[in-house]
Write an enzyme that holds these catalytic residues in place. Structure first.
Site, PDB file in Angstrom:
ATOM      1  N   ARG A 144      20.588  25.558 -58.257  1.00 51.16           N
ATOM      2  CA  ARG A 144      19.820  24.467 -58.868  1.00 51.16           C
ATOM      3  C   ARG A 144      18.362  24.894 -59.085  1.00 51.16           C
ATOM      4  O   ARG A 144      17.758  24.555 -60.107  1.00 51.16           O
ATOM      5  CB  ARG A 144      19.892  23.207 -58.000  1.00 51.16           C
ATOM      6  CG  ARG A 144      19.221  22.008 -58.667  1.00 51.16           C
ATOM      7  CD  ARG A 144      19.486  20.708 -57.938  1.00 51.16           C
ATOM      8  NE  ARG A 144      18.862  20.692 -56.621  1.00 51.16           N
ATOM      9  CZ  ARG A 144      19.000  19.712 -55.739  1.00 51.16           C
ATOM     10  NH1 ARG A 144      19.767  18.656 -56.034  1.00 51.16           N
ATOM     11  NH2 ARG A 144      18.412  19.756 -54.566  1.00 51.16           N
ATOM     12  N   LYS A 164      14.101  19.709 -60.719  1.00 53.64           N
ATOM     13  CA  LYS A 164      13.472  19.343 -59.447  1.00 53.64           C
ATOM     14  C   LYS A 164      12.054  19.907 -59.466  1.00 53.64           C
ATOM     15  O   LYS A 164      11.759  20.944 -58.871  1.00 53.64           O
ATOM     16  CB  LYS A 164      14.296  19.873 -58.274  1.00 53.64           C
ATOM     17  CG  LYS A 164      14.048  19.120 -56.992  1.00 53.64           C
ATOM     18  CD  LYS A 164      15.122  19.365 -55.988  1.00 53.64           C
ATOM     19  CE  LYS A 164      14.715  18.947 -54.593  1.00 53.64           C
ATOM     20  NZ  LYS A 164      14.346  17.552 -54.441  1.00 53.64           N
TER      21      LYS A 164
HETATM   22  N1  PXG Z   1      17.052  12.309 -55.973  1.00 54.47           N
HETATM   23  C1  PXG Z   1      15.795  12.786 -55.910  1.00 54.47           C
HETATM   24  C2  PXG Z   1      14.783  12.279 -56.857  1.00 54.47           C
HETATM   25  C3  PXG Z   1      15.461  13.762 -54.943  1.00 54.47           C
HETATM   26  O1  PXG Z   1      14.221  14.246 -54.884  1.00 54.47           O
HETATM   27  C4  PXG Z   1      17.749  13.683 -54.142  1.00 54.47           C
HETATM   28  C5  PXG Z   1      18.024  12.732 -55.139  1.00 54.47           C
HETATM   29  C6  PXG Z   1      18.866  14.147 -53.277  1.00 54.47           C
HETATM   30  O2  PXG Z   1      19.251  15.457 -53.652  1.00 54.47           O
HETATM   31  P1  PXG Z   1      19.911  16.468 -52.617  1.00 54.47           P
HETATM   32  O3  PXG Z   1      20.173  17.689 -53.389  1.00 54.47           O
HETATM   33  O4  PXG Z   1      18.900  16.685 -51.530  1.00 54.47           O
HETATM   34  O5  PXG Z   1      21.136  15.816 -52.106  1.00 54.47           O
HETATM   35  C7  PXG Z   1      16.445  14.222 -54.048  1.00 54.47           C
HETATM   36  C8  PXG Z   1      16.088  15.278 -53.045  1.00 54.47           C
HETATM   37  C9  PXG Z   1      12.111  13.932 -48.513  1.00 54.47           C
HETATM   38  C10 PXG Z   1      12.401  14.577 -49.820  1.00 54.47           C
HETATM   39  O6  PXG Z   1      11.213  14.425 -47.803  1.00 54.47           O
HETATM   40  C11 PXG Z   1      13.638  14.422 -50.395  1.00 54.47           C
HETATM   41  C12 PXG Z   1      13.930  15.024 -51.628  1.00 54.47           C
HETATM   42  C13 PXG Z   1      12.949  15.728 -52.250  1.00 54.47           C
HETATM   43  C14 PXG Z   1      11.719  15.869 -51.670  1.00 54.47           C
HETATM   44  C15 PXG Z   1      11.427  15.307 -50.431  1.00 54.47           C
HETATM   45  O7  PXG Z   1      12.779  12.936 -48.194  1.00 54.47           O
HETATM   46  N2  PXG Z   1      15.184  14.782 -52.090  1.00 54.47           N
END
Ligand code: PXG
Length: 293
Positions: free
Chosen positions: A52, A151
């Site tokens: 990703r 991301k």
């Molecule tokens: N949506 C968004 C907008 C994200 O940033 C997820 C979904 C979940 O994706 P994954 O691949 O992790 O299952 C994310 C990712 C935090 C934090 O500290 C979390 C994310 C990014 C930055 C910080 O909670 N999540």
């Protein structure tokens, strides 16, 4: 904390882990990142996170100065240098050092940072009792503008939504897309269960295609639970039998109230509880080893 940080090819103590004030990651949010977890001496879903990251890079025309294999090794070595067998890993690739103009052509080499630390978990009671969340005024970015599938280091959209949730006393926000369909939470994807079917918004409508999301869909299918990627509205959330969020930090976390509407019977649902268990099992075996066993 005394962490050892990877910055542009070197492992340095955190006091010496520095980047330039002219880095466009800082000046413009021009860059990308991954948040990754390690459990039981393994980096969970490492390949998916690396893939990703490189897809995000391709989408913003950013040349990462390491191969995918080298990047995976940076992650593992950062864990080793910190003596960590579990924790939270932040991989960041910035556009690099340029001048004050926004033209990325001036940035000759991307910056690469890897931080591994222990993680501040949500209290276990949230997994037992469930979260109360709210929808917020700020809409999720348009896929045609800054696509949420990238991301990127520009998280203002999500941060504004998080602030709005906090101001109304909630821990997390549900963001709608420009058409008013449910998109995702600020750092987590969203699922609902209705009549035994698991529903989550499709990735092309302006959400991050979460790795936890994809893992949970696989786990559900393995149990014979029907899964649909389909748009739904706030009404569908309010009238769902179950609801939960997924993300690397939160894992699978139940939701029991949305905008003061009680979901199901107000306690985490049975499909949600099953998926939490299955997810926790998978973390024991998935991903490359950090230290040899
Ligand atoms: N949506 C968004 C907008 C994200 O940033 C997820 C979904 C979940 O994706 P994954 O691949 O992790 O299952 C994310 C990712 C935090 C934090 O500290 C979390 C994310 C990014 C930055 C910080 O909670 N999540």
């Amino acid at each position: 904390m005394g962490l050892i940080i990877y910055v542009n090819g070197e492992f340095v103590p955190e006091e010496r882990a520095m980047i330039s004030v002219f880095d466009h990651g800082l000046l413009y949010g021009d860059g990308i990142f991954e948040g990754i977890r390690a459990y039981y001496n393994r980096v969970f879903k490492l390949k998916d996170h690396i893939d990703r990251l490189y897809d995000s890079a391709r989408a913003i025309l950013l040349d990462i100065p390491l191969t995918k294999e080298e990047m995976a090794e940076v992650v593992l070595e950062t864990m080793r240098r910190n003596g960590l067998r579990e924790g939270y890993i932040r991989l960041v690739v910035t556009r690099g050092v340029g001048d004050l103009g926004l033209d990325p052509k001036k940035c000759k080499r991307a910056g690469v940072i890897c931080i591994a630390a222990s993680i501040q978990l949500y209290p276990e009671e949230f997994y037992k009792k469930g979260l109360e969340i709210v929808t917020v005024p700020t809409r999720r970015n348009l896929a045609e503008a800054v696509n949420p599938r990238i991301k990127s280091l520009n998280y203002l959209n999500n941060i504004l939504a998080k602030i709005e949730a906090s101001l109304s006393g909630a821990i997390e926000a549900v963001m709608l897309n420009a058409e008013g369909y449910v998109a995702e939470a600020t750092g987590d994807n969203i699922f609902l269960v209705k009549n035994g079917v698991l529903l989550t918004p499709p990735s092309h409508v302006g959400i991050l295609e979460g790795i936890t999301r994809n893992t949970v869909m696989d786990l559900a299918r393995a149990r014979g639970i029907p899964v649909e990627e389909k748009l739904f509205t706030r009404y569908d959330l309010y009238t769902a039998d179950e609801c939960f969020l997924t993300g690397t930090a939160a894992e699978v976390i139940p939701v029991v109230k949305v905008d003061a509407r009680v979901i199901g019977d107000g306690t985490p649902g049975s499909i949600t509880r099953t998926l939490i268990q299955d997810f926790r099992e998978l973390t024991k075996t998935d991903g490359p080893l950090i230290f040899p066993e």
